[in-house]
Design a protein around this motif. Structure first.
Motif, PDB file in Angstrom:
ATOM      1  N   ASN A  27       0.832  -1.206   0.000  1.00 56.37           N
ATOM      2  CA  ASN A  27       0.000   0.000   0.000  1.00 56.37           C
ATOM      3  C   ASN A  27       0.866   1.255   0.000  1.00 56.37           C
ATOM      4  OD1 ASN A  27      -2.357   1.439  -0.027  1.00 56.37           O
ATOM      5  ND2 ASN A  27      -3.089   0.746   1.946  1.00 56.37           N
ATOM      6  N   ILE A  28       1.922   1.248   0.819  1.00 55.29           N
ATOM      7  CA  ILE A  28       2.840   2.392   0.884  1.00 55.29           C
ATOM      8  C   ILE A  28       3.526   2.608  -0.459  1.00 55.29           C
ATOM      9  CG2 ILE A  28       4.998   3.229   1.901  1.00 55.29           C
ATOM     10  CD1 ILE A  28       4.174   2.100   4.526  1.00 55.29           C
ATOM     11  N   ILE A  29       3.939   1.519  -1.114  1.00 53.24           N
ATOM     12  CA  ILE A  29       4.593   1.620  -2.422  1.00 53.24           C
ATOM     13  C   ILE A  29       3.668   2.311  -3.417  1.00 53.24           C
ATOM     14  CG2 ILE A  29       5.461   0.313  -4.406  1.00 53.24           C
ATOM     15  CD1 ILE A  29       6.466  -1.788  -2.446  1.00 53.24           C
ATOM     16  N   PHE A  30       2.396   1.851  -3.462  1.00 46.15           N
ATOM     17  CA  PHE A  30       1.454   2.445  -4.403  1.00 46.15           C
ATOM     18  C   PHE A  30       1.203   3.906  -4.070  1.00 46.15           C
ATOM     19  CE2 PHE A  30      -2.815   3.670  -5.674  1.00 46.15           C
ATOM     20  CZ  PHE A  30      -2.810   3.337  -7.011  1.00 46.15           C
ATOM     21  N   ILE A  31       0.992   4.219  -2.791  1.00 46.51           N
ATOM     22  CA  ILE A  31       0.718   5.598  -2.386  1.00 46.51           C
ATOM     23  C   ILE A  31       1.899   6.508  -2.719  1.00 46.51           C
ATOM     24  CG2 ILE A  31       0.394   7.113  -0.382  1.00 46.51           C
ATOM     25  CD1 ILE A  31      -1.352   4.940   0.847  1.00 46.51           C
ATOM     26  N   GLY A  50      -4.087   9.393   2.110  1.00 47.50           N
ATOM     27  CA  GLY A  50      -4.282   8.029   1.625  1.00 47.50           C
ATOM     28  C   GLY A  50      -4.263   7.012   2.747  1.00 47.50           C
ATOM     29  N   LEU A  51      -3.340   7.170   3.691  1.00 48.88           N
ATOM     30  CA  LEU A  51      -3.257   6.232   4.814  1.00 48.88           C
ATOM     31  C   LEU A  51      -4.440   6.405   5.771  1.00 48.88           C
ATOM     32  CD1 LEU A  51       0.589   6.357   5.479  1.00 48.88           C
ATOM     33  CD2 LEU A  51      -0.728   4.413   4.640  1.00 48.88           C
ATOM     34  N   ILE A  52      -4.904   7.632   5.945  1.00 46.72           N
ATOM     35  CA  ILE A  52      -6.090   7.863   6.778  1.00 46.72           C
ATOM     36  C   ILE A  52      -7.310   7.192   6.150  1.00 46.72           C
ATOM     37  CG2 ILE A  52      -7.706   9.635   7.585  1.00 46.72           C
ATOM     38  CD1 ILE A  52      -5.303  11.485   7.982  1.00 46.72           C
ATOM     39  N   LEU A  53      -7.425   7.285   4.837  1.00 47.68           N
ATOM     40  CA  LEU A  53      -8.513   6.598   4.140  1.00 47.68           C
ATOM     41  C   LEU A  53      -8.402   5.080   4.313  1.00 47.68           C
ATOM     42  CD1 LEU A  53      -8.701   8.627   0.794  1.00 47.68           C
ATOM     43  CD2 LEU A  53     -10.446   8.521   2.580  1.00 47.68           C
ATOM     44  N   ALA A  54      -7.156   4.567   4.256  1.00 45.88           N
ATOM     45  CA  ALA A  54      -6.942   3.133   4.467  1.00 45.88           C
ATOM     46  C   ALA A  54      -7.418   2.716   5.855  1.00 45.88           C
ATOM     47  CB  ALA A  54      -5.464   2.793   4.285  1.00 45.88           C
ATOM     48  N   MET A  55      -7.083   3.539   6.850  1.00 47.78           N
ATOM     49  CA  MET A  55      -7.514   3.241   8.219  1.00 47.78           C
ATOM     50  C   MET A  55      -9.037   3.274   8.321  1.00 47.78           C
ATOM     51  SD  MET A  55      -6.415   5.135  11.784  1.00 47.78           S
ATOM     52  CE  MET A  55      -7.157   6.701  11.305  1.00 47.78           C
ATOM     53  N   ALA A  56      -9.667   4.263   7.680  1.00 50.01           N
ATOM     54  CA  ALA A  56     -11.126   4.380   7.735  1.00 50.01           C
ATOM     55  C   ALA A  56     -11.797   3.170   7.083  1.00 50.01           C
ATOM     56  CB  ALA A  56     -11.571   5.670   7.044  1.00 50.01           C
ATOM     57  N   PHE A  57     -11.277   2.738   5.938  1.00 47.84           N
ATOM     58  CA  PHE A  57     -11.839   1.567   5.258  1.00 47.84           C
ATOM     59  C   PHE A  57     -11.719   0.323   6.131  1.00 47.84           C
ATOM     60  CE2 PHE A  57     -11.036   3.711   0.970  1.00 47.84           C
ATOM     61  CZ  PHE A  57     -12.378   3.978   0.786  1.00 47.84           C
ATOM     62  N   ARG A  58     -10.542   0.129   6.750  1.00 45.15           N
ATOM     63  CA  ARG A  58     -10.310  -1.085   7.534  1.00 45.15           C
ATOM     64  C   ARG A  58     -11.169  -1.110   8.800  1.00 45.15           C
ATOM     65  NH1 ARG A  58      -3.717  -1.718   6.541  1.00 45.15           N
ATOM     66  NH2 ARG A  58      -3.908  -1.484   4.294  1.00 45.15           N
ATOM     67  N   VAL A  59     -11.262   0.015   9.473  1.00 44.70           N
ATOM     68  CA  VAL A  59     -12.101   0.074  10.680  1.00 44.70           C
ATOM     69  C   VAL A  59     -13.564  -0.136  10.304  1.00 44.70           C
ATOM     70  CG1 VAL A  59     -12.912   1.567  12.549  1.00 44.70           C
ATOM     71  CG2 VAL A  59     -10.487   1.533  11.965  1.00 44.70           C
ATOM     72  N   SER A  60     -13.993   0.455   9.193  1.00 46.54           N
ATOM     73  CA  SER A  60     -15.383   0.289   8.752  1.00 46.54           C
ATOM     74  C   SER A  60     -15.682  -1.180   8.433  1.00 46.54           C
ATOM     75  CB  SER A  60     -15.648   1.147   7.514  1.00 46.54           C
ATOM     76  OG  SER A  60     -15.458   2.519   7.804  1.00 46.54           O
ATOM     77  N   LEU A  61     -14.737  -1.851   7.778  1.00 46.02           N
ATOM     78  CA  LEU A  61     -14.934  -3.270   7.463  1.00 46.02           C
ATOM     79  C   LEU A  61     -14.973  -4.116   8.727  1.00 46.02           C
ATOM     80  CD1 LEU A  61     -12.633  -3.682   4.318  1.00 46.02           C
ATOM     81  CD2 LEU A  61     -15.124  -3.785   4.377  1.00 46.02           C
ATOM     82  N   LEU A  62     -14.130  -3.759   9.704  1.00 44.50           N
ATOM     83  CA  LEU A  62     -14.134  -4.511  10.964  1.00 44.50           C
ATOM     84  C   LEU A  62     -15.453  -4.316  11.708  1.00 44.50           C
ATOM     85  CD1 LEU A  62     -10.484  -3.881  12.221  1.00 44.50           C
ATOM     86  CD2 LEU A  62     -11.480  -6.069  11.560  1.00 44.50           C
ATOM     87  N   LEU A  63     -15.975  -3.102  11.684  1.00 43.08           N
ATOM     88  CA  LEU A  63     -17.249  -2.831  12.362  1.00 43.08           C
ATOM     89  C   LEU A  63     -18.422  -3.475  11.621  1.00 43.08           C
ATOM     90  CD1 LEU A  63     -16.750   0.914  13.382  1.00 43.08           C
ATOM     91  CD2 LEU A  63     -16.601  -1.102  14.848  1.00 43.08           C
ATOM     92  N   GLN A 137      -7.552   7.616  -6.804  1.00 41.84           N
ATOM     93  CA  GLN A 137      -6.836   6.374  -7.118  1.00 41.84           C
ATOM     94  C   GLN A 137      -6.361   5.688  -5.835  1.00 41.84           C
ATOM     95  OE1 GLN A 137      -3.685   7.254  -9.855  1.00 41.84           O
ATOM     96  NE2 GLN A 137      -5.056   7.952 -11.466  1.00 41.84           N
ATOM     97  N   ILE A 138      -5.830   6.472  -4.897  1.00 40.10           N
ATOM     98  CA  ILE A 138      -5.363   5.912  -3.627  1.00 40.10           C
ATOM     99  C   ILE A 138      -6.519   5.287  -2.858  1.00 40.10           C
ATOM    100  CG2 ILE A 138      -4.415   6.512  -1.359  1.00 40.10           C
ATOM    101  CD1 ILE A 138      -2.651   8.573  -2.766  1.00 40.10           C
ATOM    102  N   ALA A 139      -7.672   5.980  -2.843  1.00 38.54           N
ATOM    103  CA  ALA A 139      -8.837   5.473  -2.106  1.00 38.54           C
ATOM    104  C   ALA A 139      -9.320   4.143  -2.691  1.00 38.54           C
ATOM    105  CB  ALA A 139      -9.958   6.507  -2.139  1.00 38.54           C
ATOM    106  N   LEU A 140      -9.341   4.034  -4.025  1.00 37.79           N
ATOM    107  CA  LEU A 140      -9.808   2.804  -4.661  1.00 37.79           C
ATOM    108  C   LEU A 140      -8.915   1.618  -4.320  1.00 37.79           C
ATOM    109  CD1 LEU A 140     -10.827   4.126  -8.211  1.00 37.79           C
ATOM    110  CD2 LEU A 140     -12.344   3.362  -6.381  1.00 37.79           C
ATOM    111  N   ILE A 141      -7.611   1.821  -4.390  1.00 38.84           N
ATOM    112  CA  ILE A 141      -6.704   0.703  -4.116  1.00 38.84           C
ATOM    113  C   ILE A 141      -6.626   0.431  -2.618  1.00 38.84           C
ATOM    114  CG2 ILE A 141      -4.416   1.741  -3.782  1.00 38.84           C
ATOM    115  CD1 ILE A 141      -5.417  -1.113  -6.194  1.00 38.84           C
ATOM    116  N   ASP A 142      -6.847   1.455  -1.784  1.00 44.62           N
ATOM    117  CA  ASP A 142      -6.919   1.237  -0.336  1.00 44.62           C
ATOM    118  C   ASP A 142      -8.002   0.231   0.007  1.00 44.62           C
ATOM    119  OD1 ASP A 142      -4.842   2.784   0.549  1.00 44.62           O
ATOM    120  OD2 ASP A 142      -6.047   4.555   0.977  1.00 44.62           O
ATOM    121  N   LEU A 143      -9.141   0.337  -0.674  1.00 46.13           N
ATOM    122  CA  LEU A 143     -10.265  -0.574  -0.415  1.00 46.13           C
ATOM    123  C   LEU A 143      -9.860  -2.011  -0.710  1.00 46.13           C
ATOM    124  CD1 LEU A 143     -13.222  -1.079   0.269  1.00 46.13           C
ATOM    125  CD2 LEU A 143     -13.793  -0.588  -2.126  1.00 46.13           C
ATOM    126  N   VAL A 144      -9.144  -2.225  -1.809  1.00 45.53           N
ATOM    127  CA  VAL A 144      -8.710  -3.576  -2.181  1.00 45.53           C
ATOM    128  C   VAL A 144      -7.734  -4.134  -1.150  1.00 45.53           C
ATOM    129  CG1 VAL A 144      -7.534  -4.946  -3.934  1.00 45.53           C
ATOM    130  CG2 VAL A 144      -9.047  -3.093  -4.626  1.00 45.53           C
TER     131      VAL A 144
END
Length: 271
Positions: A27-31, A50-63, A137-144
């Motif tokens: 993820n860091i490489i892509f960002i 981009g990393l904040i969005l990654a954190m938001a996606f992951r926490v949302s998926l966990l919840l 672009q960062i947000a889309l790949i963060d989701l994956v």
């Protein structure tokens, strides 16, 4: 909270945080490579966002674990003499994300080697549009990448609080390292191309994983799962070789510079 501060809870937290950081390297490489398209003063902002969005996606998926689990169930079945497939929501996301990485990385390598990188104009609107494009672009790949990260977390512990804490700590650690990593990659063009090559490998792995999750069978041949250990070993070995090359180049000649064909032709009066 009591379980979080217990011995088992702390061990699970440390283990999961370490794995989250390792899984976040791609993820860091892509960002870093995507943010490099922006002016220097906006790159740090794009990386952190981009990393904040990654954190938001992951926490949302966990919840929303029930929703994530539903994505792992096939929503359609098809079977014929030459094709059998049972796609899932998760497989579709991985497949589209893999194709996007393959396209993005291949296109970036072409632009770098052919000297066709786009430069941001001085106007405010062009800069804003560019920044929005990069963040999208960062947000889309963060989701994956978040799906893979969350599934790993679920496999290690069933405590939501531990998983969320590990995600937050790992993102904070990655935010601290993303700047130095991004600057180091930007200073070495050969590392940029190597990083893009990693993204091609990761994109191919995501497509293969999506096909495996969809139980795809073509002409009697099923798609096997690619062990991630092979991928991480290839990345680590390639980086080790490249670091040796960088050290040797510093002792002998200057670092390799990617040629800008158009600028060189203009300077020589060809065009």
């Amino acid at each position: 909270m009591d379980h979080l501060f217990s011995i088992n809870g702390l061990l699970s937290l440390l283990t999961l945080t370490f794995l989250e950081v390792v899984l976040g390297i791609d993820n860091i490489i892509f960002i870093s490579l995507t943010a490099h398209k922006l002016p220097a003063e906006q790159q740090a902002k794009a990386r952190n966002l981009g990393l904040i969005l990654a954190m938001a996606f992951r926490v949302s998926l966990l919840l929303g674990l029930s929703y994530l689990i539903s994505l792992q169930k096939p929503f359609w079945h098809y079977s014929s003499d030459w094709l059998t497939i049972a796609p899932t929501g998760q497989a579709i996301i991985l497949f589209v994300g893999g194709l996007f990485l393959l396209y993005k990385a291949t296109n970036e390598i072409f632009q770098k080697l052919e000297g066709e990188e786009h430069h941001t104009g001085s106007g405010g609107k062009s800069v804003k549009a560019k920044f929005a494009q990069v963040v999208t672009q960062i947000a889309l790949i963060d989701l994956v990448f978040s799906i893979d990260s969350v599934l790993t977390a679920i496999g290690l512990t069933n405590e939501i609080l531990i998983m969320i804490t590990a995600v937050i700590i790992s993102i904070i650690i990655m935010m601290g390292f993303s700047g130095p990593v991004g600057r180091f990659v930007n200073q070495h063009p050969s590392l940029q191309v190597l990083g893009l090559s990693f993204l091609i490998m990761i994109g191919f792995m995501l497509v293969a994983e999506a096909s495996h999750d969809s139980e795809l069978i073509i002409l009697g041949n099923s798609i096997g799962q690619i062990p991630k250990g092979y991928l991480y070993f290839a990345i680590a070995f390639s980086l080790f070789v490249e670091f040796i090359n960088i050290k040797m180049r510093k002792k002998s000649t200057k670092a390799v510079e990617i040629r800008d064909v158009k600028n060189e032709a203009g300077e020589k009066g060809i065009i």
